[in-house]
Design a protein around this motif. Structure first.
Motif, PDB file in Angstrom:
ATOM      1  N   GLY A  32       6.342   9.088   5.333  1.00 16.56           N
ATOM      2  CA  GLY A  32       5.946   7.787   5.316  1.00 16.56           C
ATOM      3  C   GLY A  32       6.955   6.727   6.151  1.00 16.56           C
ATOM      4  N   LYS A  33       7.446   7.613   7.125  1.00 20.58           N
ATOM      5  CA  LYS A  33       8.593   6.817   7.922  1.00 20.58           C
ATOM      6  C   LYS A  33       7.890   5.621   8.731  1.00 20.58           C
ATOM      7  CE  LYS A  33       9.937  10.612  10.019  1.00 20.58           C
ATOM      8  NZ  LYS A  33       8.965  11.635   9.501  1.00 20.58           N
ATOM      9  N   THR A  34       7.076   5.932   9.640  1.00 21.97           N
ATOM     10  CA  THR A  34       6.196   5.154  10.297  1.00 21.97           C
ATOM     11  C   THR A  34       5.749   4.098   9.548  1.00 21.97           C
ATOM     12  OG1 THR A  34       5.648   6.842  11.984  1.00 21.97           O
ATOM     13  CG2 THR A  34       4.512   4.931  12.216  1.00 21.97           C
ATOM     14  N   HIS A  35       5.027   4.486   8.258  1.00 25.69           N
ATOM     15  CA  HIS A  35       4.202   3.625   7.411  1.00 25.69           C
ATOM     16  C   HIS A  35       5.559   2.406   7.136  1.00 25.69           C
ATOM     17  CE1 HIS A  35       1.424   2.782   3.841  1.00 25.69           C
ATOM     18  NE2 HIS A  35       2.427   1.727   3.793  1.00 25.69           N
ATOM     19  N   LEU A  36       6.673   2.704   6.738  1.00 25.30           N
ATOM     20  CA  LEU A  36       7.702   1.784   6.207  1.00 25.30           C
ATOM     21  C   LEU A  36       8.128   1.147   7.719  1.00 25.30           C
ATOM     22  CD1 LEU A  36       9.532   3.917   3.682  1.00 25.30           C
ATOM     23  CD2 LEU A  36       8.213   1.874   3.301  1.00 25.30           C
ATOM     24  N   ALA A  37       8.358   1.667   8.732  1.00 28.42           N
ATOM     25  CA  ALA A  37       8.727   0.799   9.959  1.00 28.42           C
ATOM     26  C   ALA A  37       7.632  -0.240  10.089  1.00 28.42           C
ATOM     27  CB  ALA A  37       8.667   1.878  11.168  1.00 28.42           C
ATOM     28  N   ILE A  38       6.450   0.178  10.256  1.00 26.43           N
ATOM     29  CA  ILE A  38       5.168  -0.637  10.394  1.00 26.43           C
ATOM     30  C   ILE A  38       5.272  -2.027   9.790  1.00 26.43           C
ATOM     31  CG2 ILE A  38       2.671  -1.188  10.800  1.00 26.43           C
ATOM     32  CD1 ILE A  38       2.378   1.592  11.957  1.00 26.43           C
ATOM     33  N   SER A  45       0.736  -1.194   0.146  1.00 27.42           N
ATOM     34  CA  SER A  45       0.075  -0.005  -0.126  1.00 27.42           C
ATOM     35  C   SER A  45       0.802   1.383  -0.091  1.00 27.42           C
ATOM     36  CB  SER A  45      -0.851   0.017   1.209  1.00 27.42           C
ATOM     37  OG  SER A  45      -0.238   0.088   2.310  1.00 27.42           O
ATOM     38  N   PHE A  46       2.280   1.087  -0.262  1.00 27.93           N
ATOM     39  CA  PHE A  46       3.112   2.318  -0.217  1.00 27.93           C
ATOM     40  C   PHE A  46       3.147   2.862  -1.685  1.00 27.93           C
ATOM     41  CE2 PHE A  46       6.914   4.718   0.088  1.00 27.93           C
ATOM     42  CZ  PHE A  46       6.493   5.480   1.433  1.00 27.93           C
ATOM     43  N   ASP A  47       3.233   3.812  -1.948  1.00 25.01           N
ATOM     44  CA  ASP A  47       3.146   4.630  -3.116  1.00 25.01           C
ATOM     45  C   ASP A  47       4.763   5.159  -3.496  1.00 25.01           C
ATOM     46  OD1 ASP A  47       2.961   5.985  -5.645  1.00 25.01           O
ATOM     47  OD2 ASP A  47       1.293   7.233  -5.139  1.00 25.01           O
ATOM     48  N   GLU A  69       7.731  15.292  -0.082  1.00 31.73           N
ATOM     49  CA  GLU A  69       6.684  15.970   0.390  1.00 31.73           C
ATOM     50  C   GLU A  69       5.866  15.099   1.286  1.00 31.73           C
ATOM     51  OE1 GLU A  69       3.050  18.452  -1.546  1.00 31.73           O
ATOM     52  OE2 GLU A  69       4.485  17.703  -2.933  1.00 31.73           O
ATOM     53  N   SER A  70       5.113  15.585   2.147  1.00 26.72           N
ATOM     54  CA  SER A  70       4.267  14.865   3.150  1.00 26.72           C
ATOM     55  C   SER A  70       3.059  14.344   2.308  1.00 26.72           C
ATOM     56  CB  SER A  70       3.546  15.955   3.991  1.00 26.72           C
ATOM     57  OG  SER A  70       2.543  15.330   4.893  1.00 26.72           O
ATOM     58  N   ASN A  84      21.013 -10.515  10.814  1.00 26.45           N
ATOM     59  CA  ASN A  84      22.403 -10.144  11.419  1.00 26.45           C
ATOM     60  C   ASN A  84      22.313  -9.062  12.400  1.00 26.45           C
ATOM     61  OD1 ASN A  84      23.184 -11.418   9.189  1.00 26.45           O
ATOM     62  ND2 ASN A  84      23.398  -9.512   7.820  1.00 26.45           N
ATOM     63  N   ALA A  85      21.273  -8.999  13.286  1.00 21.40           N
ATOM     64  CA  ALA A  85      21.056  -7.803  14.429  1.00 21.40           C
ATOM     65  C   ALA A  85      21.623  -6.358  14.017  1.00 21.40           C
ATOM     66  CB  ALA A  85      21.798  -8.646  15.566  1.00 21.40           C
ATOM     67  N   GLU A  86      21.206  -6.034  12.743  1.00 24.59           N
ATOM     68  CA  GLU A  86      21.579  -4.642  12.300  1.00 24.59           C
ATOM     69  C   GLU A  86      20.198  -3.751  12.408  1.00 24.59           C
ATOM     70  OE1 GLU A  86      24.525  -6.344   8.581  1.00 24.59           O
ATOM     71  OE2 GLU A  86      22.733  -5.454   8.205  1.00 24.59           O
ATOM     72  N   ASN A  87      20.502  -2.506  12.328  1.00 19.42           N
ATOM     73  CA  ASN A  87      19.519  -1.471  12.574  1.00 19.42           C
ATOM     74  C   ASN A  87      19.084  -0.885  11.474  1.00 19.42           C
ATOM     75  OD1 ASN A  87      19.691  -1.891  15.648  1.00 19.42           O
ATOM     76  ND2 ASN A  87      21.672  -0.625  15.492  1.00 19.42           N
ATOM     77  N   VAL A  88      17.932  -0.231  11.372  1.00 15.68           N
ATOM     78  CA  VAL A  88      17.500   0.644  10.318  1.00 15.68           C
ATOM     79  C   VAL A  88      16.937   1.918  10.826  1.00 15.68           C
ATOM     80  CG1 VAL A  88      15.811   0.732   8.478  1.00 15.68           C
ATOM     81  CG2 VAL A  88      16.719  -1.422   9.084  1.00 15.68           C
ATOM     82  N   VAL A  89      17.260   2.996  10.260  1.00 21.68           N
ATOM     83  CA  VAL A  89      16.905   4.345  10.723  1.00 21.68           C
ATOM     84  C   VAL A  89      16.045   4.912   9.447  1.00 21.68           C
ATOM     85  CG1 VAL A  89      17.441   6.535  11.744  1.00 21.68           C
ATOM     86  CG2 VAL A  89      18.606   4.639  12.428  1.00 21.68           C
ATOM     87  N   PHE A  90      14.938   5.414   9.688  1.00 29.57           N
ATOM     88  CA  PHE A  90      14.274   6.036   8.684  1.00 29.57           C
ATOM     89  C   PHE A  90      14.295   7.495   9.204  1.00 29.57           C
ATOM     90  CE2 PHE A  90      12.244   2.018   8.257  1.00 29.57           C
ATOM     91  CZ  PHE A  90      12.339   1.906   6.904  1.00 29.57           C
ATOM     92  N   LEU A  91      14.943   8.562   8.561  1.00 26.98           N
ATOM     93  CA  LEU A  91      14.994   9.969   8.695  1.00 26.98           C
ATOM     94  C   LEU A  91      14.151  10.626   7.493  1.00 26.98           C
ATOM     95  CD1 LEU A  91      18.693  10.213   9.367  1.00 26.98           C
ATOM     96  CD2 LEU A  91      16.931   9.967  11.096  1.00 26.98           C
ATOM     97  N   GLY A  92      13.398  11.860   7.918  1.00 29.49           N
ATOM     98  CA  GLY A  92      12.814  12.780   7.214  1.00 29.49           C
ATOM     99  C   GLY A  92      11.837  13.661   7.737  1.00 29.49           C
TER     100      GLY A  92
END
Ligand code: ADP
Ligand code: MG
Length: 251
Positions: free
Chosen positions: A111-117, A73-75, A235-236, A98-106
């Motif tokens: 869509g940061k929360t959308h992608l994290a979920i 559902s992500f455009d 853009e938002s 691999n116990a690595e992290n991901v950070v969404f910045l913006g």
């Protein structure tokens, strides 16, 4: 006699899908002269599928997602600065193994929360223990645990999650006690389990969030050692939706 005992045993053994399908399956099997093995295989398959669906549902609820979001559902066309391939690679969950992290910045609404979920839900589907928490709520919980002398217990609780999602770092500054507890949590998870962060602040601004540049750099050092940073400069999406409804004029 056998018929009733079969039903009663299926209920006792909590094989509810098999129990509810038994009558129809037996009837159909005699009509279509299916073998006993075919009947058994069908019923076991249906039971397994029902149990798996139930388990995933329970884990989804337990994970505490504020809403359900998927990559489907992500455009991606709306967010051209975001590489679709990078996000799809993340959805393969190698970072988790691999116990690595991901950070969404913006900025807000990209869509940061959308992608994290969406990544979290994928991890739940794959059977990983996942927990989603808002950064402000996490700080409150850590501060309360600290006051009650239960910080160690609380941190151990968070260590059980193979994936922890900490949403909205930077909307509220942390108190220095909270920053210390947060540092402990991050250090203990370091190289053991993955954490996804979302933030509207660049790494350079994290010092302000923590009210302490030393703690902030110690935290960032551990987070970034094995980490994929996804910068979204667009853009938002919320604004786009409002614009579509004619609520915001086009510049
Ligand atoms: P952020 O966390 O970056 O502030 P969100 O992920 O909460 O933004 O997105 C705001 C809303 O817009 C959510 O409902 C989200 O599902 C939706 N959204 C954002 N970006 C997209 C996109 N590219 N395609 C579809 N929906 C999107
Ligand atoms: Mg958000």
């Amino acid at each position: 006699m056998e018929y009733e005992r079969a039903h009663a045993n299926l209920v006792k053994l909590k094989l509810n899908a098999m129990e509810s399908l038994l009558d129809n399956t037996l009837e159909l099997a005699s009509k279509e002269s299916k073998s006993t093995l075919e009947v058994l295989d069908f019923l076991l398959e249906e039971e397994r599928k029902a149990k798996e669906t139930h388990l995933v549902d329970t884990r989804m609820r337990f994970a505490g997602f504020p809403s359900r979001k998927t990559l489907d559902s992500f455009d991606f066309e709306f967010q051209p600065s975001l590489e679709k391939k990078l996000v799809n690679d993340l959805a393969g969950l190698r970072f988790l193994y691999n116990a690595e992290n991901v950070v969404f910045l913006g900025p807000p609404g990209v869509g940061k929360t959308h992608l994290a979920i969406a990544l979290g839900m994928e991890a739940v589907r794959k059977g990983f223990p996942v927990h989603f928490v808002n950064a402000g709520t996490l700080m409150e919980r850590l501060a309360q645990a600290e006051r009650e002398g239960k910080l160690e217990y609380k941190i151990r609780g968070y260590l059980k999650f193979k994936l922890l999602i900490i949403d909205e770092i930077g909307y509220l500054p942390f108190s220095s006690e909270a920053a210390h507890s947060f540092f402990q949590l991050i250090s203990r998870r370091y190289e053991k389990s993955s954490t996804i962060f979302t933030s509207n602040k660049s790494y350079g601004e994290w010092g302000e969030i923590f009210n302490d540049t030393v703690i902030a750099s110690a935290v960032l050092d551990r987070i970034l050692h094995h980490c994929t940073t996804v910068n979204i400069r667009g853009e938002s999406y919320r604004l786009k939706e409002r614009r579509k409804q004619g609520l915001v004029p086009r510049q």
